[in-house]
Design a protein around this motif. Structure first.
Motif, PDB file in Angstrom:
ATOM      1  N   LEU A 153      -1.307 -11.798  -4.003  1.00  0.00           N
ATOM      2  CA  LEU A 153      -1.354 -12.694  -5.155  1.00  0.00           C
ATOM      3  C   LEU A 153      -0.320 -13.800  -5.003  1.00  0.00           C
ATOM      4  O   LEU A 153      -0.577 -14.951  -5.337  1.00  0.00           O
ATOM      5  CB  LEU A 153      -1.117 -11.903  -6.443  1.00  0.00           C
ATOM      6  CG  LEU A 153      -2.276 -11.007  -6.866  1.00  0.00           C
ATOM      7  CD1 LEU A 153      -1.854 -10.078  -7.999  1.00  0.00           C
ATOM      8  CD2 LEU A 153      -3.479 -11.838  -7.299  1.00  0.00           C
ATOM      9  N   SER A 154       0.858 -13.455  -4.485  1.00  0.00           N
ATOM     10  CA  SER A 154       1.889 -14.479  -4.310  1.00  0.00           C
ATOM     11  C   SER A 154       1.427 -15.538  -3.327  1.00  0.00           C
ATOM     12  O   SER A 154       1.686 -16.731  -3.516  1.00  0.00           O
ATOM     13  CB  SER A 154       3.175 -13.857  -3.779  1.00  0.00           C
ATOM     14  OG  SER A 154       3.653 -12.900  -4.676  1.00  0.00           O
ATOM     15  N   GLU A 200      -1.023  -5.869  -2.654  1.00  0.00           N
ATOM     16  CA  GLU A 200      -1.744  -6.691  -3.631  1.00  0.00           C
ATOM     17  C   GLU A 200      -0.833  -7.754  -4.238  1.00  0.00           C
ATOM     18  O   GLU A 200      -1.240  -8.887  -4.466  1.00  0.00           O
ATOM     19  CB  GLU A 200      -2.333  -5.819  -4.741  1.00  0.00           C
ATOM     20  CG  GLU A 200      -3.141  -6.667  -5.713  1.00  0.00           C
ATOM     21  CD  GLU A 200      -3.910  -5.880  -6.755  1.00  0.00           C
ATOM     22  OE1 GLU A 200      -4.098  -4.670  -6.555  1.00  0.00           O
ATOM     23  OE2 GLU A 200      -4.329  -6.479  -7.746  1.00  0.00           O
ATOM     24  N   HIS A 201       0.417  -7.379  -4.458  1.00  0.00           N
ATOM     25  CA  HIS A 201       1.332  -8.343  -5.059  1.00  0.00           C
ATOM     26  C   HIS A 201       1.668  -9.462  -4.073  1.00  0.00           C
ATOM     27  O   HIS A 201       1.795 -10.627  -4.453  1.00  0.00           O
ATOM     28  CB  HIS A 201       2.599  -7.634  -5.541  1.00  0.00           C
ATOM     29  CG  HIS A 201       2.304  -6.568  -6.549  1.00  0.00           C
ATOM     30  ND1 HIS A 201       3.203  -5.599  -6.893  1.00  0.00           N
ATOM     31  CD2 HIS A 201       1.185  -6.318  -7.269  1.00  0.00           C
ATOM     32  CE1 HIS A 201       2.652  -4.801  -7.797  1.00  0.00           C
ATOM     33  NE2 HIS A 201       1.428  -5.214  -8.031  1.00  0.00           N
ATOM     34  N   LEU A 241       4.292  -4.518  -2.375  1.00  0.00           N
ATOM     35  CA  LEU A 241       2.969  -3.913  -2.378  1.00  0.00           C
ATOM     36  C   LEU A 241       1.977  -4.970  -1.930  1.00  0.00           C
ATOM     37  O   LEU A 241       2.084  -6.132  -2.336  1.00  0.00           O
ATOM     38  CB  LEU A 241       2.620  -3.421  -3.772  1.00  0.00           C
ATOM     39  CG  LEU A 241       3.432  -2.192  -4.157  1.00  0.00           C
ATOM     40  CD1 LEU A 241       3.927  -2.287  -5.561  1.00  0.00           C
ATOM     41  CD2 LEU A 241       2.607  -0.941  -3.962  1.00  0.00           C
TER      42      LEU A 241
END
Lengths: 427, 579, 548, 285
Positions: free
Chosen positions: A197-198, A193-194, A191
């Motif tokens: 963030l990573s 957003e994930h 996804l």
């Protein structure tokens, strides 16, 4: 009932979409004592591009390179369009105020003065817009140059296919190539957003750069889906550019996309610091209009109820997704003040029978009508409630989706409505 | 003859029983840290500890504890005055009866050479002690019947124990009453001490005893003539008075004797006293024999426990000592129920019908589980359910009048249960893929967990279309989920994303979601629900799915499944223990 | 050898014993019936399967009780066929049972006569205690005054059609999709040549058949007109609504003389409410109209109040081909029985028309038509379809709600992403459908995939899955150049036909999101690919699909 | 001011320092705490049986109501569950009837309107930042604090009513009052991982690690918590599972405030924190 906790302020901004955020920002900049209430905004669905005006007239699908010329043509033909109440200077100060705020909070934007930009979308179409995040800027240039470019996509990221972009843009931009890679340390579904963030972690960026580098070959640019960081996008972007030794850019993904979420996060962080008292995810349950003294709003429910009293309010509650307008089988209603909504008599006139009908759907032009001071009008065409102003997509006589003017409409009308409020309280 | 045989038999059983039970204090293994301990090590630890305690200054502390907690039982007084009264009555009444009455020959006579059971103060003291015991038992009974919670916890063992005590005391009192009115005993005494056949002497004595001592004679005796009574008194004074106080002092049995006067002659004829004597001593010996096996054993275990645990010091306890303490703790419980009355999760038991949620019952259940390693699995599963509801708050340990370190036992027992495969639901649920749970769920459409009351929950979201009505498929719930984000491969680690679960439920395929690891790995941070633009209660729905899975599968399923398809988990594979 | 290849141009005429025009359920039943009797057949269809009324009905296997008064003959046919189909095609049928219920204010006389009328047609109708009825179906109104249990069932017409054709093709019949009849050459009272065009490629060719059967449903008169024959037809449009969730377990009928909005049929995970009866001029370009939709909801809510507030996913409509006098007042009074016309009467000896009728009796109609064909051919093989079970083909399985998620979860393959989240259709499932289509030489368009699966049938109505699926089809190399745009246009337009009358409350929000994405971001409306073969709004055929 | 003090199950047994620090600052601020014997709030059993969980909360609320003062809890999980109970009991008549039928046997009754406050709310909203500020004698200057909000008090906002769920300020405001600086850290509203600790250690640890790294990246000297479980996670659990993570200690808010109020560290149970916080120069008095 009367001993409910009470919050008092000068201005209540109702809504937490782009208009609500902009209104709260502009009000705070003017030193107005502001409270903001809003439910999970539409910002989560926004691409992060800021449109001003792209198309007019919609039935002809005419695309404007110079948005202010387009606005001129638009208001000449549609004098009730909200843009008709704005002058160019206001539009420009509103946009520059908004963009510079974002820049100050780590989200710089790219514009070409007075010009619209073109950028590619994941379906391989071109989108006309006014301002793009700095992480997208190289894409505008690459497209203009038709430069050779590698579009990177990922195993597990649905709805984003480099091949689709390359094939669809075959004629417009022949120099595109694509490569599918795996995202570092993950498999299965991804996804945006994930991923974003990573990528805030340097190790992940290094690995990603290592994955991409062997496929660049002679490509001058590298394109990625919009995943370059959530809270520190510029750091992620610049680091990746450095590691790949190529200009990099982001292509927006399907909603919910990072572009909108970044704006949302920036505002949520910054507004309380500008002394805007936010009450997100609270619902206004009742409004009491106390005449000239202002408003009394009941917020929340049961034991969580509190009262907000305000001298004035800006209604930026959006349309149907935002909850500013609601419908039943018979009619469209404004949800909070029960303001009259400009609309036809029957539902059969709401939509065209074809989804992509070039004329656009009539329902998108329903909404609240205001005077040139952004005061919603009652059925007698007089300001309905003293101290109430409206801004953004809830306004009637515009079709922001088809005219490609969503963000611009929100930001500029918010700006104007805040100014109108300022004039209102200073008498 | 019977008396002696039964006495020695009872004594033998009692001693053997005590040995049997005390050996368990050093052999039962509770908790993983006790796995490797040998019995020898534990005996060494126990004796070492005892010796160290006795030769060090700690002995003074022990004496202090003995006085305050064993003799004065102040720890009970802190809990409840009535309970203290009850226990003091029972404890001292019983002890003193044993010392003064049961052991009169070896003990009382030694200290009081002129002891006679029919003489004051011994006569009224005996009744006083009897009264104390009866009063104690009475209070206990009333408490157990009147208190809703205690009534719920009262088991056959508790009632039986009270009944036993009552039987010994009541039979003793009845015996005494029957003896008071007994003509045969009068005659035997006369034969023994007067050795006189002279009716002239005997008649007045009879009259005197009939009037003053309540003996009931077969033939009517005239008690109205003061002269005759005076005459009788003379004889009495000469032969009897040195051994016989007036039975009026037996304030318990004398009224009984008065009461049974109408039937006294019949009693005398059938030698009721003999019968009652048998009943009395046999029941007393039975109680003695039963002592190590029933609740009476706490008479031994509890003081020992109080002395060992009460001397708790800050210095660390060795694993061997810990092991001994836990085993002893199981025996030291008097099943008084105090812990359950104070247990912080006790209200939960009102809706989850599993009595082992309450610590007193959990301890009893666990004691059974430890002793019979191959007990019923369903029972063990229930015990596990009860055990894992405990929050380790330690309140039970604080209030336990027997000084048992319950919190420590719970932590050990939970680890033992886990190691035996009786884990929390989230552990065993995640061992099977979701579709296998779906298959099982389809076989059992109604609540099957034995501990769940079969009521329909007041709040139910998953089976209502309105719950999902607003969903516009935007994926926000999944996007903001920190668990999905933390998973390297959501499908492999979680089976489904929150959005997919919502869609399954909308498609009325809730069974397929019950075993999904996403459901069981939800951190309940409510990000999804907070961010849903349409107000779908995503996190509440995930909570409810776990509730439903518990209703459907817990606690018997894991073993049901084991027998069917999953191989029994070997111990090494057991989930890690909680901190 | 592929017998399904679309023939190229410049080919010599194709010879066959029987040519059947129209791949609705009747044509499908007929091709199977004839093939099982050993007769060579070609089936041609101007669009795709079940494009007409066969794909736009309730999916109800009638017990017959609905027609006991208006059409007792039909009632008896229904009863018999209901029985046969439950036995022979169980995989297409959900034997959920049915209720007839009346609410306060309904015609008391009809209610009183109902049991007896049922008995006269041999239909089993068991009186149900009102409290029991509400326990069986808690959604029922508390104003219930009568309830009877009948043997209604839900049937998947798409799967039924597909399986009929699949068996026929398996036994040697040929099937041409997107093939329109452009002309019938009649010489000496015989159709000597049928001229066809492949609407996708524009290739023209000719078929010579001993017998031509016109099973074109609502288009039967248009086909017949090409042979110079006029069939008086009435087009009666019926609109239906699909709810987001299944409201009742059983079929629920209003216990009254058949009229509008009195049936709610479960369709897997949804319920379907309908219908209306509105006269239209042509069978083409029909839409479920807003007034109809509102009328259906208001009427339906009298029986099942939650229908007033429930979320609707889709509306669709179909045209009932009624053969009869266009001047009669109420279309419901025109017989719903079938019309089997031997055009010998019109002096065309090898031409037969079979139209009208209802889904429940499709097999019976096919049998009667086949008998006539045999009679014309002068042979007399026995009908097999009344005894031979209908084999389940794999082609139709993915239209079953819940199957895709079940399979997906069972396989638990982390690389198998869901393309359609609403109905949980995964990449592997789509790939399997594409492979099947390749085998049958069908172009895998979004619409064609949608027809053969649940893709786009959930609450988002294609808003999200369309782009995900398009991206995937590019990845698979199925789409090239700007075919993705063309397909998005077609697919979203097709979905819109069923969405637009239902856009209030949540579905409106859903639609706004769809427009924001596809127009706001992708600018699809500005990228209209010219020369698309099947423009939205053009071409014939009702809009929806029953398991939309 | 007077509050019924509800420490929940875990504080007395697992985190006595929280109890000590809370009592310490309340005494210093002149707020009375009434002790009483309560049951568990029901949070741990909510996975298993929602109604049993709500019954537990209802009993706590009813007992507090008998005492007649608002309830204050320092634990965010207890706070959340008590708030959920108030919401559902207010919302669902069937539930309310069932729960009160059980409570009636003890002459208890749940009524709406019992005020449930978390420690931070008491300080900021009931007492007021100004009142706290005047009591500060040793401002904790030059300390950079990452405020960890904790999920169960913050969300869902319409039920727990703690602060703005997306842009809360209560914790930062209270940190500013102590003289310390609240740092910006993107993951401040995320989960600490504690709820999964006994269920899925891999994910639980990952969640915790991300937060610790994020706080470190933001230059925090400490993570400040106001919840039993969060503190346990960032202190004891972290020490055992992530020995190599950035060495940021976790400090309970009342400990931080206590220092500012001039209470000795021992009186705040600071020595019981497993990861000791060594104040930088000029940090503490």
């Amino acid at each position: 009932m009367d001993n409910l906790p009470e919050i008092s302020c000068d201005l209540l901004v109702i809504g937490s979409g782009i208009t609500g955020m902009a209104a709260a920002l502009f009000a705070a900049n003017l030193g107005i004592d502001t409270v903001q209430v809003g439910r999970a905004g539409e910002l989560g669905f926004a691409s992060g591009f800021l449109d001003l005006l792209g198309v007019h007239p919609v039935e002809d699908g005419r695309i404007w390179d110079r948005p202010f010329d387009g606005i001129g043509a638009l208001v000449a033909e549609h004098p009730r369009h909200p843009y008709a109440f704005l002058d160019k200077k206001d539009i420009q100060s509103a946009l520059s105020g908004f963009v510079s705020f974002l820049a100050a909070h780590g989200l710089p934007y790219y514009t070409e003065p007075g010009k619209n930009l073109a950028m590619i979308t994941p379906t391989g179409t071109l989108k006309t817009t006014y301002a793009v995040p700095a992480t997208v800027q190289n894409g505008v240039r690459a497209l203009a140059e038709k430069a050779s470019c590698l579009v990177v996509d990922f195993h597990g990221l649905k709805g984003f296919s480099g091949r689709q972009i390359v094939e669809t843009l075959d004629k417009t931009w022949p120099n595109l190539t694509t490569r599918r890679i795996s995202f570092p340390d993950t498999s299965g579904e991804l996804l945006p957003e994930h991923m974003a963030l990573s990528l805030e972690s340097p190790e992940c960026r290094a690995q990603l750069a290592g994955e991409i580098a062997p496929h660049i070959h002679s490509a001058e640019y590298v394109a990625l889906p919009a995943i370059l960081g959530m809270y520190r996008p510029m750091a992620v972007f610049e680091d990746l550019q450095k590691q790949l030794n190529r200009p990099v850019f982001e292509i927006p993904t399907m909603p919910p996309a990072i572009g909108g979420l970044r704006i949302k996060a920036a505002f949520e962080k910054a507004l309380p610091r500008l002394f805007v008292r936010t009450h997100y995810q609270q619902k206004i349950t009742a409004v009491d209009k106390q005449g000239r003294n202002g408003f009394r709003f009941d917020v929340g429910r049961d034991h969580l109820r509190r009262v907000i009293t305000a001298k004035g309010a800006i209604l930026a509650s959006g349309r149907f997704i935002g909850g500013g307008l609601t419908t039943d089988r018979k009619s469209v209603r404004e949800t909070l003040f029960n303001l009259p909504v400009f609309q036809p008599v029957t539902r059969s006139e709401w939509h065209q029978k074809s989804f992509l009908d070039p004329r656009g759907h009539p329902i998108n032009r329903f909404g609240i009508t205001t005077d040139d001071q952004w005061r919603p009008l009652n059925n007698n065409r007089h300001p309905a409630i003293p101290g109430l102003f409206a801004a953004g997509s809830i306004l009637a006589h515009q079709d922001w989706v088809r005219q490609k003017c969503g963000a611009g409409l929100g930001i500029t009308t918010a700006f104007a409505a805040v100014n109108a409020f300022q004039r209102f309280i200073s008498g | 003859m019977i008396f002696t045989i039964s006495l020695y038999l009872a004594l033998g059983i009692c001693v053997a029983g005590i040995l049997f039970r005390t050996q368990r204090w050093v052999t039962l293994r509770i908790g993983p840290e006790t796995d490797t301990l040998t019995v020898g090590a534990r005996i060494t630890a126990a004796t070492g500890q005892t010796i160290r305690a006795l030769v060090s200054r700690r002995v003074f502390k022990l004496i202090g504890i003995f006085i305050t907690d064993v003799l004065l039982q102040l720890n009970i007084l802190h809990q409840s005055f009535w309970r203290w009264i009850m226990h003091i009555c029972l404890f001292y009444g019983m002890i003193l009866l044993i010392l003064m009455h049961a052991l009169d020959d070896p003990l009382t006579r030694t200290f009081f050479p002129d002891y006679e059971s029919t003489l004051n103060p011994f006569l009224w003291l005996r009744d006083l002690f009897g009264l104390m015991v009866l009063a104690g038992a009475g209070i206990a009974m009333i408490r157990r019947v009147a208190g809703h919670r205690l009534r719920q916890m009262t088991r056959a063992m508790d009632t039986f124990t009270l009944f036993f005590i009552g039987m010994v005391i009541v039979s003793g009192m009845m015996l005494e009453a029957v003896q008071i009115v007994s003509e045969p005993i009068f005659n035997e005494m006369v034969d023994e001490y007067l050795d006189e056949d002279d009716e002239e002497i005997l008649a007045p004595l009879r009259a005197y005893w009939a009037s003053q001592y309540g003996v009931v004679f077969e033939n009517p005796v005239d008690t109205d003539d003061p002269a005759v009574l005076a005459e009788g008194y003379e004889t009495h004074d000469e032969y009897c008075i040195s051994c016989h106080s007036r039975p009026v002092s037996a304030f318990m049995s004398y009224p009984v004797a008065r009461f049974i006067r109408p039937v006294a002659r019949r009693f005398n004829r059938i030698r009721m006293d003999t019968w009652l004597w048998y009943i009395h001593f046999l029941s007393a010996f039975a109680a003695l024999a039963w002592l190590p096996f029933g609740k009476f054993f706490h008479l031994i275990a509890t003081p020992v426990n109080l002395l060992i645990c009460g001397s708790r010091t800050t210095d660390t306890v060795s694993p061997a000592q810990l092991a001994n303490r836990r085993a002893l703790g199981l025996d030291a419980c008097t099943h008084c129920g105090i812990c359950s009355l104070h247990c912080k999760v006790a209200p939960i038991q009102l809706l989850i019908d599993n009595i082992t949620i309450l610590p007193s019952e959990k301890l009893a259940g666990f004691a059974r589980h430890v002793r019979h390693r191959h007990g019923s699995e369903a029972e063990a599963a229930l015990l596990a359910e009860g055990s894992f509801i405990c929050t380790d708050c330690g309140r039970c340990t604080e209030v336990c009048p027997s000084g048992i370190d319950l919190k420590d036992i719970w932590q050990a027992s939970k680890q033992d249960l886990r190691r035996q495969g009786f884990t929390e639901a989230h552990h065993w649920i995640m061992k099977k893929p979701a579709h296998e749970w779906a298959h099982l769920a389809s076989e059992r459409s109604v609540a099957s967990g034995p501990s769940f009351k079969k009521t329909f929950p007041a709040i139910h979201l998953t089976d209502r279309p309105e719950t999902f009505r607003g969903c516009i498929q935007c994926t926000i719930c999944t996007t903001v989920c920190p668990v999905v984000e933390a998973a390297d491969d959501p499908a492999r680690e979680l089976d489904l994303t929150p959005q997919q679960i919502m869609n399954l439920l909308r498609l009325q395929m809730a069974d397929d979601a019950l075993g999904a690891r996403m459901v069981w790995n939800c951190v309940t941070c409510y990000m999804c629900q907070e961010h849903c633009p349409q107000g779908v209660r995503v996190a509440d729905v995930l909570y409810e799915l776990r509730n439903i899975a518990y209703r459907r599968f817990y606690p018997d399923t894991v073993h049901h499944l084991d027998s069917q398809s999953i191989s029994h988990r070997p111990k090494e594979e057991a989930p890690e223990a909680a901190p | 050898m592929s017998i399904l290849n679309t023939p190229g141009s410049c080919q010599p005429p194709i010879h066959t014993q029987v040519l059947i025009i129209g791949a609705g359920v009747t044509g499908a039943g007929l091709v199977r019936d004839l093939t099982l009797r050993g007769i060579g057949c070609i089936l041609v269809e101007q669009k795709d399967l079940t494009a007409g009324a066969s794909g736009a009905n309730h999916g109800l296997l009638h017990s017959g009780a609905r027609y006991i008064k208006s059409d007792p003959a039909s009632a008896v046919e229904c009863r018999k066929e209901n029985h046969i189909l439950k036995k022979l095609a169980p995989h297409c049928i959900d034997t959920c049972g049915g209720l007839f219920v009346a609410v306060a204010g309904d015609d008391e006389k009809y209610i009183a006569d109902f049991p007896q009328l049922c008995a006269q047609s041999g239909i089993s109708a068991r009186a149900v205690d009102l409290a029991d009825a509400r326990e069986m179906e808690p959604a029922l109104s508390d104003r219930l005054i009568a309830a009877y249990a009948v043997d209604d069932a839900a049937i998947d017409p798409f799967r039924l059609t597909l399986d009929n054709i699949a068996q026929a093709v398996d036994k040697g019949a040929r099937f041409f999709r997107f093939t329109r009849v452009t002309g019938l050459t009649v010489k000496q009272s015989e159709i000597t040549a049928v001229h066809l065009v492949d609407t996708r490629t524009g290739r023209e060719y000719t078929v010579r058949a001993e017998i031509v059967v016109n099973a074109a449903g609502a288009w039967a008169d248009q086909v017949a007109a090409q042979a110079g024959i006029s069939i008086p037809m009435i087009y009666s449009k019926g609109s239906l609504l699909v709810t987001q969730s299944r409201i009742t377990r059983r079929v629920v009928n209003r216990l009254r003389l058949a009229t509008d909005a009195d049936i709610l049929v479960p369709g897997g995970t949804v319920s379907i409410l309908g219908t209306t009866s509105v006269r239209t001029e042509t069978p083409d370009n029909i839409y479920p109209e807003i007034e109809e939709i509102d009328h259906i909801i208001e009427e339906g809510a009298m029986m099942i109040p939650v229908l007033e507030t429930t979320r609707y996913i889709r509306a669709y409509c179909g045209v009932r081909p009624l053969v009869g006098d266009a001047n009669s007042g109420d279309d419901r009074k025109v017989s719903r029985g079938y019309a089997l016309i031997d055009h010998t009467r019109d002096h065309v000896d090898n031409f037969i028309t079979i139209t009208g009728g209802k889904l429940t009796t499709y097999r019976f109609m096919a049998e009667k038509a086949a008998n006539l064909v045999c009679q014309r051919l002068g042979i007399d093989p026995a009908c097999q379809t009344c005894t031979e079970p209908l084999p389940a083909s794999t082609d139709g399985q993915w239209t079953e709600p819940g199957l895709a998620p079940h399979q997906w979860m069972k396989q638990n393959d982390p690389t198998d992403l869901l393309l359609c989240e609403c109905e949980m259709v995964s990449r592997h499932t789509v790939d399997q459908i594409i492979r099947n289509m390749g085998r049958l030489n069908i172009t895998p368009t979004l619409e064609a995939i949608g027809l053969r699966s649940r893709v786009g049938k959930g609450p988002c109505q294609g808003a999200f899955c369309s782009q995900r699926l398009t991206a995937h089809l590019y990845d698979r190399g199925v789409f090239k150049k700007n075919e993705g745009i063309v397909n998005l246009h077609q697919f979203l337009s097709e979905r819109w036909r069923g969405q637009h009358p239902l856009l209030w409350d949540v579905p409106l929000i859903q639609a706004q999101l769809q427009e924001a994405m596809h127009c706001g971001l992708f600018g699809l409306e500005l990228n209209d690919p010219k020369g698309q073969p099947d423009k939205p709004g053009a071409g014939g055929g009702p809009s929806g699909r029953v398991n939309a | 001011m007077k509050y019924v003090y509800f420490p929940g199950c875990k504080i007395p047994a697992w985190l006595p320092a929280y109890d000590r620090a809370t009592r310490g600052i309340f005494k210093a601020l002149g707020i009375d705490l009434v002790d009483s014997e309560f049951n568990c709030c029901g949070y741990p059993v909510r996975h298993q049986h929602l109604e049993a969980s709500l019954l537990s909360s209802a009993r706590v609320l009813a007992l507090a109501d008998q005492i007649g003062a608002p309830l204050m809890t320092p634990c965010q999980c207890c706070y959340g569950n008590l708030r959920h109970a108030q919401y559902w009991l207010g919302e669902n008549r069937v539930l309310r009837r069932r729960v009160n039928a059980i409570l009636r046997k003890e002459n208890l009754r749940w009524k709406p309107g019992i005020r449930v406050r978390h420690l931070l709310q008491v300080l900021k909203e009931d007492l007021g930042l100004a009142a706290v500020a005047t009591a500060v004698v040793h401002p904790q200057k030059d300390i950079r604090v990452a405020a960890h909000y904790g999920c169960h008090a913050l969300r869902p906002a319409n039920i727990v009513g703690f602060d703005d769920p997306q842009a809360p300020t209560i914790f930062e405001d209270l940190i500013a009052v102590t003289g310390a600086t609240a740092v910006d850290w993107p993951l401040r509203l995320n989960c600490c991982g504690a709820p999964l600790w006994e269920k899925n250690r891999v994910i639980s640890t990952r969640l915790m690690q991300k937060k610790i790294e994020d706080a470190d990246q933001a230059g925090a000297d400490m993570i400040c918590t106001a919840c039993t479980y969060c503190q346990h996670q960032f202190d004891q659990v972290r020490l055992e599972t992530l020995p190599h993570a950035p060495p940021i200690p976790a400090v309970l808010y009342p400990q931080l405030l206590g220092l500012a109020l001039g209470i000795a560290p021992a009186g705040l149970g600071m020595n019981e924190n497993r990861i000791q916080w060594t104040p930088t120069e000029g940090g503490t008095p």
